[in-house]
Design a protein around this motif. Structure first.
Motif, PDB file in Angstrom:
ATOM      1  N   ASP A   1       0.816  -1.213   0.000  1.00  0.00           N
ATOM      2  CA  ASP A   1       0.000   0.000   0.000  1.00  0.00           C
ATOM      3  C   ASP A   1       0.849   1.263   0.000  1.00  0.00           C
ATOM      4  O   ASP A   1       1.594   1.519   0.945  1.00  0.00           O
ATOM      5  N   ALA A   2       0.710   2.051  -1.072  1.00  0.00           N
ATOM      6  CA  ALA A   2       1.328   3.381  -1.087  1.00  0.00           C
ATOM      7  C   ALA A   2       0.250   4.450  -1.169  1.00  0.00           C
ATOM      8  O   ALA A   2       0.540   5.605  -1.461  1.00  0.00           O
ATOM      9  N   SER A   3      -1.002   4.045  -0.935  1.00  0.00           N
ATOM     10  CA  SER A   3      -2.086   5.039  -0.952  1.00  0.00           C
ATOM     11  C   SER A   3      -2.114   5.814   0.357  1.00  0.00           C
ATOM     12  O   SER A   3      -2.590   6.937   0.408  1.00  0.00           O
ATOM     13  N   LEU A   4      -1.622   5.186   1.422  1.00  0.00           N
ATOM     14  CA  LEU A   4      -1.655   5.730   2.793  1.00  0.00           C
ATOM     15  C   LEU A   4      -3.078   5.883   3.305  1.00  0.00           C
ATOM     16  O   LEU A   4      -3.323   6.500   4.343  1.00  0.00           O
TER      17      LEU A   4
ATOM     18  N   SER B   1       3.498  -2.242   3.781  1.00  0.00           N
ATOM     19  CA  SER B   1       3.478  -0.786   3.718  1.00  0.00           C
ATOM     20  C   SER B   1       4.401  -0.339   2.591  1.00  0.00           C
ATOM     21  O   SER B   1       5.572  -0.700   2.558  1.00  0.00           O
ATOM     22  N   GLY B   2       3.869   0.473   1.684  1.00  0.00           N
ATOM     23  CA  GLY B   2       4.683   0.961   0.577  1.00  0.00           C
ATOM     24  C   GLY B   2       5.302   2.311   0.857  1.00  0.00           C
ATOM     25  O   GLY B   2       5.803   2.970  -0.054  1.00  0.00           O
ATOM     26  N   SER B   3       5.264   2.737   2.127  1.00  0.00           N
ATOM     27  CA  SER B   3       5.873   4.017   2.478  1.00  0.00           C
ATOM     28  C   SER B   3       6.475   3.905   3.862  1.00  0.00           C
ATOM     29  O   SER B   3       6.252   2.922   4.568  1.00  0.00           O
ATOM     30  N   ASP B   4       7.203   4.939   4.260  1.00  0.00           N
ATOM     31  CA  ASP B   4       7.804   4.949   5.589  1.00  0.00           C
ATOM     32  C   ASP B   4       6.816   5.368   6.675  1.00  0.00           C
ATOM     33  O   ASP B   4       7.214   5.515   7.825  1.00  0.00           O
ATOM     34  N   TYR B   5       5.546   5.575   6.310  1.00  0.00           N
ATOM     35  CA  TYR B   5       4.509   5.828   7.324  1.00  0.00           C
ATOM     36  C   TYR B   5       4.070   4.483   7.884  1.00  0.00           C
ATOM     37  O   TYR B   5       3.013   3.956   7.567  1.00  0.00           O
TER      38      TYR B   5
ATOM     39  N   LEU C   1       8.274  -1.359   2.359  1.00  0.00           N
ATOM     40  CA  LEU C   1       9.221  -0.954   1.321  1.00  0.00           C
ATOM     41  C   LEU C   1       9.617   0.481   1.639  1.00  0.00           C
ATOM     42  O   LEU C   1       8.781   1.382   1.556  1.00  0.00           O
ATOM     43  N   SER C   2      10.859   0.681   2.031  1.00  0.00           N
ATOM     44  CA  SER C   2      11.281   1.975   2.548  1.00  0.00           C
ATOM     45  C   SER C   2      12.086   2.765   1.528  1.00  0.00           C
ATOM     46  O   SER C   2      13.174   2.358   1.139  1.00  0.00           O
TER      47      SER C   2
END
Lengths: 304, 304
Positions: free
Chosen positions: B167-170, B193-197, B210-211
């Motif tokens: 997920d990179a939609s957040l 998680s496709g982001s650092d959030y 994925l950072s």
């Protein structure tokens, strides 16, 4: 008494009679129901209360009833956003006059205001009354008009009564951009998630949420909040997943299906004003079936 | 199929020489750096590695070099997205033959096909390989193309090696909806998680990340990952806020910002390929100053 906004705060729907006229008697019962079943605050009229389909006169009348029935047991916030900013100002002053505890205001409708115009708008609303101000961020419903971290910082600097944010982006980055600014500058600031998205927001500093399904399942709402506060994440996940299924059920033509579901729970609140549809008998039957499958009919109160 | 849980996945950028050629020597050094600094897996070339600006041959060569450098110490996930379904499927086959441990793809570039064709796109790519296949959901990067829960459930029926969604939609609503429904169907399904959030994604149920910031601040990324993995979210908030601050500083410059920040940390990977803009000198200076002002980065490695 300092205003404390936390936990699951209930934004009540607006009961209407079959001819779509205001049903203030049922509204009294509804406010009482929420206070009795654990609401940590009463909030009216959010969009689920069909705010934009009510006249300014009607909004004042309901607001008076909300304050009267709640009678200081929990805080009452009044949503003052209207299409015309002039009406917003009228509603804000009225909320103060009748003894509400706070006002809530979303970014203005329709016009896609610039960041500077947003700042001016919130300053104007916030300085027009002595009540605490809750700002309302909902970028996905308002064409990307949003309250950024930078705007939050400027408003906190300018407005001593800016105490909370209803943050309804449901987005990790947007929520955190506001929360990390606000909580550093004003540690008592309340970040309040929309719907009941407590699981992803409490660990980011969230104080609580409003509620979509509180009129259906107040027990579930309370338990989710308590699980999050206790750090019982497996249980919180389970409950949040269940509430997400309810949100899927109710978000369709919100709040039509929600009002339909309230019939099933023995708390009928009448139709939904056009242009929103009213849940049909078939839709109610489907909701009935779903509430049964989710165990809601057994675990939640029936009737008033 | 066993659950696909690659854990902390680093996403190395693609280094370029001054004439925009891929700098393979530097790439080997970069891959080694990631492995030495906490990568449990690598995913490449992701959008942060300018995948869309690389030729097919370059992508394959980068993958092979990464595999050769990793020597089996960490698995390598190949990013195979393209506009054409057949092109992406061929790239997936080639990646598997080269030794990729898994394949990731997002919705097609440029086109906005109807949902049934997006499903077919993923079915063909996933069916081209036997290794785990994960779908990257990045609507902001892909002009809003949506991946629905319904699509995910259908893909589970049709592609046995379809292992999860990155997920990179957040978007909390989307993450909760997808993971809860997919895991009810098959508990091995994974949210990544496709982001650092990481906090919100983790508490919702994501098991891997994925950072994109792992090349800049690998220690902070690792710390946040470890705390989230242990579900110690309250303690994780400081690290999360620090990474959010870093992300806000680099995101304005996009990939150029990430590369400039890496350069500021002593790991120069050159500029970005056209049509992306190189960061201007004042922007680079501002970014350097921002990074210097973040105390949380004090413990990060400088240089290689």
């Amino acid at each position: 008494m300092a205003l404390v906004l936390k936990g699951v705060m209930q934004s009540t729907v607006t009961p209407l009679k079959e001819d779509f006229s205001p049903d203030l008697e049922t509204f009294e019962k509804l406010v009482e129901f929420h206070v009795r079943t654990g609401a940590t605050a009463i909030a009216w009229p959010h969009h689920k209360a069909e705010s934009l389909n009510l006249t300014i006169k009607e909004r004042k009348k309901f607001a008076e009833v909300a304050v009267k029935v709640t009678a200081g047991r929990v805080p009452v916030s009044i949503h003052v956003s209207a299409l015309a900013v002039e009406d917003t100002m009228v509603l804000a002053r009225h909320a103060e006059k009748i003894g509400a505890d706070a006002i809530l205001a979303i970014t203005p409708y329709f016009w896609n205001p610039s960041p500077e115009a947003l700042y001016d708008y919130f300053v104007r609303v916030g300085t027009s009354v002595d009540l605490p101000l809750i700002a309302y961020n909902s970028p996905s419903y308002l064409e990307g008009v949003e309250i950024t971290g930078d705007l939050t910082r400027r408003l906190i600097e300018r407005l001593p009564n800016f105490v909370a944010m209803k943050e309804a982006s449901f987005d990790s980055e947007k929520f955190l951009e506001i929360s990390r600014v606000a909580l550093a500058m004003r540690p008592t600031f309340s970040m309040i998630a929309g719907v009941e998205f407590l699981l992803p927001s409490v660990p980011l500093g969230g104080a609580g949420s409003y509620s979509s399904a509180g009129a259906i399942c107040p027990n579930l709402c309370t338990e989710l909040y308590e699980s999050c506060i206790a750090g019982n994440w497996p249980r919180a996940r389970e409950l949040q997943y269940k509430l997400a299924q309810l949100w899927d059920l109710f978000r369709d033509q919100y709040p039509s299906s929600l009002k339909g579901g309230m019939v099933i729970m023995g708390r009928p609140v009448g139709p939904t004003r056009p242009p929103l549809p009213t849940a049909t008998r078939e839709r109610q039957d489907y909701i009935h079936e779903q509430l049964g499958a989710l165990g809601i009919l057994d675990s939640e109160p029936h009737g008033w | 199929m066993a659950a696909f849980i690659p854990g902390l996945v680093h996403t190395p950028v693609t280094p370029f020489t001054q004439d925009y050629a891929v700098d393979f020597g530097r790439y080997a050094e970069l891959v080694e750096f990631h492995i030495q600094h906490g990568a449990e897996a690598l995913a490449l070339p992701m959008h942060v590695a300018e995948s869309v600006s690389l030729s097919d041959g370059e992508r394959q060569e980068l993958l092979e070099l990464a595999l050769k450098t990793a020597k089996g110490r960490v698995p390598v996930i190949a990013h195979v997205s393209d506009s054409g379904t057949g092109i992406a499927a061929d790239r997936a086959r080639a990646a598997e033959r080269a030794g990729a441990a898994a394949v990731v793809a997002t919705t097609p570039y440029y086109w906005t096909p109807p949902p049934n064709m997006i499903l077919e796109h993923f079915v063909e790519i996933g069916s081209a390989v036997r290794v785990p296949f994960v779908v990257l959901y990045a609507p902001q990067a892909m002009h809003g193309t949506k991946i629905s829960t319904d699509m995910v459930l259908k893909l589970m029926d049709r592609v046995p090696n379809f292992a999860g969604v990155v997920d990179a939609s957040l978007d909390w609503q989307s993450m909760i909806n997808i993971v809860s429904n997919a895991q009810r169907k098959n508990p091995v399904f994974q949210l990544l998680s496709g982001s650092d959030y990481m906090i919100s994604a983790g508490v919702i149920g994501a098991t891997s990340v994925l950072s994109a910031l792992s090349g800049i601040a690998p220690r902070l990324v690792h710390k946040l990952y470890d705390l989230c993995k242990a579900e110690r979210y309250a303690e994780a908030r400081l690290a999360q806020e620090a990474l959010a601050a870093l992300w806000q500083s680099v995101k304005q410059g996009g990939v150029g910002g990430v590369k400039a920040a890496m350069s500021a940390m002593g790991r120069d990977c050159g500029g970005v390929r056209p049509p992306l803009d190189q960061l201007t000198q004042p922007a680079i200076e501002k970014l350097k100053a921002d990074i210097a002002s973040l105390p949380a980065l004090a413990g990060e490695p400088r240089g290689w």
